[in-house]
Design a protein around this motif. Sequence first.
Motif, PDB file in Angstrom:
ATOM      1  N   UNK A 105       0.836  -1.158   0.071  1.00  0.00           N
ATOM      2  CA  UNK A 105      -0.028  -0.102   0.031  1.00  0.00           C
ATOM      3  C   UNK A 105       0.713   1.252  -0.033  1.00  0.00           C
ATOM      4  N   UNK A 106       0.592   2.278  -0.836  1.00  0.00           N
ATOM      5  CA  UNK A 106       1.094   3.565  -0.951  1.00  0.00           C
ATOM      6  C   UNK A 106       0.522   4.572  -0.116  1.00  0.00           C
ATOM      7  N   UNK A 107       1.008   5.386   0.833  1.00  0.00           N
ATOM      8  CA  UNK A 107       0.140   5.982   1.459  1.00  0.00           C
ATOM      9  C   UNK A 107       0.883   7.719   1.666  1.00  0.00           C
ATOM     10  N   UNK A 108       0.240   8.416   1.744  1.00  0.00           N
ATOM     11  CA  UNK A 108       0.789  10.089   1.950  1.00  0.00           C
ATOM     12  C   UNK A 108       0.340  10.710   3.048  1.00  0.00           C
ATOM     13  N   UNK A 109       1.207  11.229   4.170  1.00  0.00           N
ATOM     14  CA  UNK A 109       0.692  11.784   5.263  1.00  0.00           C
ATOM     15  C   UNK A 109      -0.183  13.165   4.940  1.00  0.00           C
ATOM     16  N   UNK A 110      -1.277  13.082   5.444  1.00  0.00           N
ATOM     17  CA  UNK A 110      -2.016  14.644   5.390  1.00  0.00           C
ATOM     18  C   UNK A 110      -2.435  15.243   6.613  1.00  0.00           C
ATOM     19  N   UNK A 111      -2.837  16.364   6.670  1.00  0.00           N
ATOM     20  CA  UNK A 111      -3.140  16.998   8.043  1.00  0.00           C
ATOM     21  C   UNK A 111      -4.586  16.127   8.559  1.00  0.00           C
ATOM     22  N   UNK A 112      -5.303  15.438   7.889  1.00  0.00           N
ATOM     23  CA  UNK A 112      -6.303  14.551   8.201  1.00  0.00           C
ATOM     24  C   UNK A 112      -6.038  13.070   8.458  1.00  0.00           C
ATOM     25  N   UNK A 113      -4.817  12.674   8.096  1.00  0.00           N
ATOM     26  CA  UNK A 113      -4.485  11.407   8.169  1.00  0.00           C
ATOM     27  C   UNK A 113      -3.774  10.775   6.997  1.00  0.00           C
ATOM     28  N   UNK A 114      -3.606   9.447   7.052  1.00  0.00           N
ATOM     29  CA  UNK A 114      -3.056   8.968   5.964  1.00  0.00           C
ATOM     30  C   UNK A 114      -3.941   9.002   4.705  1.00  0.00           C
ATOM     31  N   UNK A 115      -3.443   9.313   3.378  1.00  0.00           N
ATOM     32  CA  UNK A 115      -4.220   9.480   2.482  1.00  0.00           C
ATOM     33  C   UNK A 115      -3.623   7.986   1.576  1.00  0.00           C
ATOM     34  N   UNK A 116      -4.570   6.988   1.082  1.00  0.00           N
ATOM     35  CA  UNK A 116      -4.209   5.799   0.538  1.00  0.00           C
ATOM     36  C   UNK A 116      -4.227   6.168  -1.268  1.00  0.00           C
ATOM     37  N   UNK A 117      -2.973   5.903  -1.583  1.00  0.00           N
ATOM     38  CA  UNK A 117      -2.943   6.464  -3.131  1.00  0.00           C
ATOM     39  C   UNK A 117      -3.046   5.103  -3.995  1.00  0.00           C
ATOM     40  N   UNK A 118      -2.404   4.017  -3.482  1.00  0.00           N
ATOM     41  CA  UNK A 118      -2.389   2.615  -4.492  1.00  0.00           C
ATOM     42  C   UNK A 118      -2.507   1.506  -3.417  1.00  0.00           C
ATOM     43  N   UNK A 119      -3.052   0.418  -4.136  1.00  0.00           N
ATOM     44  CA  UNK A 119      -3.083  -0.727  -3.324  1.00  0.00           C
ATOM     45  C   UNK A 119      -2.756  -1.800  -4.449  1.00  0.00           C
ATOM     46  N   UNK A 120      -1.665  -2.597  -4.013  1.00  0.00           N
ATOM     47  CA  UNK A 120      -1.383  -3.604  -4.995  1.00  0.00           C
ATOM     48  C   UNK A 120      -1.761  -4.990  -4.566  1.00  0.00           C
ATOM     49  N   UNK A 121      -2.299  -5.724  -5.556  1.00  0.00           N
ATOM     50  CA  UNK A 121      -2.918  -7.014  -5.391  1.00  0.00           C
ATOM     51  C   UNK A 121      -3.894  -7.275  -4.102  1.00  0.00           C
ATOM     52  N   UNK A 122      -4.732  -6.459  -4.634  1.00  0.00           N
ATOM     53  CA  UNK A 122      -6.049  -6.282  -3.741  1.00  0.00           C
ATOM     54  C   UNK A 122      -6.932  -7.603  -3.721  1.00  0.00           C
ATOM     55  N   UNK A 123      -7.328  -8.142  -2.568  1.00  0.00           N
ATOM     56  CA  UNK A 123      -8.305  -9.128  -2.701  1.00  0.00           C
ATOM     57  C   UNK A 123      -9.216  -9.186  -1.432  1.00  0.00           C
ATOM     58  N   UNK A 124     -10.554  -9.160  -1.720  1.00  0.00           N
ATOM     59  CA  UNK A 124     -11.568  -9.116  -0.919  1.00  0.00           C
ATOM     60  C   UNK A 124     -11.896 -10.575  -0.355  1.00  0.00           C
ATOM     61  N   UNK A 125     -11.383 -10.869   0.795  1.00  0.00           N
ATOM     62  CA  UNK A 125     -11.552 -12.227   1.470  1.00  0.00           C
ATOM     63  C   UNK A 125     -12.676 -12.401   2.230  1.00  0.00           C
TER      64      UNK A 125
END
Length: 213
Positions: A125-145
């Motif tokens: 997962x790639x995240x960037x810190x913001x004033x509101x918290x971590x912003x998720x930018x990308x997710x690799x190999x996502x699986x809904x289990x």
Amino acid sequence: LETSEVLGIKVAYQLCDLKRLNDIESSRTGHEPISIKFSEFSSASILALKASLNSDEYESYLLAIPGSVLANIYQEFGARLLEQNVRTFLQARGNVNKGIIDTATKKPEMFFAYNNGLTATASSVECSPTSSGLEVETIENLQIVNGGQTTASLVYAKLKNNCDLEEVFVQMKLSVIKQDRIAAIVPKISEYANTQNRILKSDTRRKNDGVGI
């Protein structure tokens, strides 16, 4: 590249370079890894709360995914998101799926409270810190289990009931597993997340009547 319809079937067009073809060929599962860039599915930020301590095996995050974004992702990748899921969508005939669709359509603001949400895994997962918290930018190999029926029911509500899902939010527990541990850990997460005791309506009535369960 924009999607189109051929004989009533949705067709998505994508460009593949040699690296992408190599990734497909070398994938352990024999399928192309799913890479999700949230900027392609949502104009709003997707924030996450990191919920794990330092671990050599995994990291975990809690997210609130807009229903519209989740439905769009499923429409793009389809059943590939559920390859590690031990259950399949049971259509809209079951009481649970009907309830999911009814809530999304009639009481969307209560969806987060009523629904158990998703359990998902990823390799990074790639995240960037913001004033509101971590912003998720990308997710690799996502699986809904766990939560495939919730996801597919939202798509059903969007396509069949013309529900825009803008007021629907779905909680997601996301476990990020290192690539060399995916084969060992992800099946266990899927199995345990989908193992639960069935609650009968009679149990609920007894509880409401002051009789313990």
